[in-house]
Scaffold this active site. Sequence first.
Site, PDB file in Angstrom:
ATOM      1  N   CYS A   1     -18.210  -0.457   0.606  1.00  0.00           N
ATOM      2  CA  CYS A   1     -16.791  -1.232   0.659  1.00  0.00           C
ATOM      3  C   CYS A   1     -16.859  -2.139  -0.478  1.00  0.00           C
ATOM      4  O   CYS A   1     -15.760  -3.008  -0.562  1.00  0.00           O
ATOM      5  CB  CYS A   1     -15.937  -1.332   1.783  1.00  0.00           C
ATOM      6  SG  CYS A   1     -15.946  -0.163   2.933  1.00  0.00           S
TER       7      CYS A   1
ATOM      8  N   ARG B   1      -8.923   8.496  -2.675  1.00  0.00           N
ATOM      9  CA  ARG B   1      -8.690   7.666  -1.784  1.00  0.00           C
ATOM     10  C   ARG B   1      -8.747   6.255  -2.265  1.00  0.00           C
ATOM     11  O   ARG B   1      -9.496   5.752  -3.117  1.00  0.00           O
ATOM     12  CB  ARG B   1      -9.605   8.018  -0.266  1.00  0.00           C
ATOM     13  CG  ARG B   1     -11.006   7.466  -0.688  1.00  0.00           C
ATOM     14  CD  ARG B   1     -11.862   7.191   0.520  1.00  0.00           C
ATOM     15  NE  ARG B   1     -13.219   7.156   0.464  1.00  0.00           N
ATOM     16  CZ  ARG B   1     -13.678   6.144  -0.394  1.00  0.00           C
ATOM     17  NH1 ARG B   1     -13.187   5.131  -0.553  1.00  0.00           N
ATOM     18  NH2 ARG B   1     -15.079   5.975  -0.612  1.00  0.00           N
ATOM     19  N   GLY B   2      -8.038   5.453  -1.343  1.00  0.00           N
ATOM     20  CA  GLY B   2      -8.169   3.893  -1.471  1.00  0.00           C
ATOM     21  C   GLY B   2      -9.613   3.314  -0.941  1.00  0.00           C
ATOM     22  O   GLY B   2     -10.316   4.012  -0.278  1.00  0.00           O
TER      23      GLY B   2
ATOM     24  N   GLY C   1     -10.599   5.224   4.666  1.00  0.00           N
ATOM     25  CA  GLY C   1      -9.764   5.325   3.451  1.00  0.00           C
ATOM     26  C   GLY C   1      -8.889   6.260   3.522  1.00  0.00           C
ATOM     27  O   GLY C   1      -9.260   7.477   3.855  1.00  0.00           O
TER      28      GLY C   1
END
Lengths: 83, 218
Positions: free
Chosen positions: B177, B79-80, B148
Site C-alpha cells: 500500500c 481499484r483504489g 481496496g
Amino acid sequence: MKQVILPELGEGIEKATVACWHAAVGDRVAGDTDVVELVTDKATFSVPAEASGIIKEILVGEGGEAKVGEVLAIIEPQTGPQR
Amino acid sequence: MIQEMTICHVKDLGLIDYEQAYVLQKQHVDEVLRGGPQTLLLCEHPPVLTLGRLADGKNLLIGGEELARRGVGVHPIDRGGDITLHAPGQLIVYPILDLAHFGKDLRRYLRQLEQVAIDLLGDFDIVANRFSGQTGVWVGPKKIASIGIGVRRWIAFHGLAVNVNTDLELFAMIRPCGLDVEMTSMAAVKKQEVCLQEVKEKMMGRFLKNFYLQRARD
C-alpha cells in the site's frame, strides 16, 4: 450543453482525483458510457456521460483534483442516429 | 421496524487466477446492474501483485526478471489504493454489492469492510483495530487486512484481503500500500496455522450479518 459533474461520493468526501479519462475531446459518447474514473481514499468510482453527444471540453485532466459538484467535462448533446 | 433482508449469493471460487476472478467480478457487476442478485465471491489467488490506481512504481521492490523467475504476475487494475500482494493462505472477499442499499457512501462502505475484518478476527480471539486514518485493519503496529474497492453505478467490486496463513516473506517484494508497514497474518498472531475453511465460514457469517444480508438458497 451537458456537464459531467463530480458526484456526491459520501459523507466527508469533498474531493476526488481524476484517475483516467476513457474518452477524449471530440469523441462521441453514449449516455451510459463510463467516461471518467475517479479515485478517492481506497476507492475508484466510474462516472457515466449521462448525455449522448460529443465531448467538447475536459476541464480536469488525469491526476487533477476536483471538488464534489465541480464540472469535469462538457458534452454537446447529439440526437439522431449514432454514426 | 422490520427491515427486509436483501438476498445475497455466496460463491466459493477456491484457488483461482487473479484474471479469471476479475472477469467473474465484472460479470457479476453487470448482472447486478441488470437487477440480478448481489454476490459474495470468496477465493485465494496464486502469488500475484496488483497495482491500484494510485500505485507508485517505487513501491515494487524487485525487477521484472526476478518476478518472472518466481512466476509472479503484475496487474495494474481499477481499484483504489497502491500496490498489494495476493497469495495462497490469504482469504479474499469480493463483495459485488449495490451500495444504493447501503447509503451510497464510499467511506461508510470502507469502514463497514474494516468492521467485518475486525469482527472476524475477534471470532478467533485476535484483537484488531483501525489505524490512524488509514484504510485497513491492524493488529498492533502490523497490518493484517487490506482493502481496496472499485465502484461502477454504485455497484462495488474488488474488496477485502485477510492474511490467514499467507507466507509473509512474499511481502518483501513490495512496500504494501506504499506504506512502510510490516504485514502479519492470523497464523503469525496465533503462532500456528489457522484452518482457512473455518475462517471462510466465519467470514461469510460475519459479512452477511454486518450487511444485513440473507444467503440465497443456491
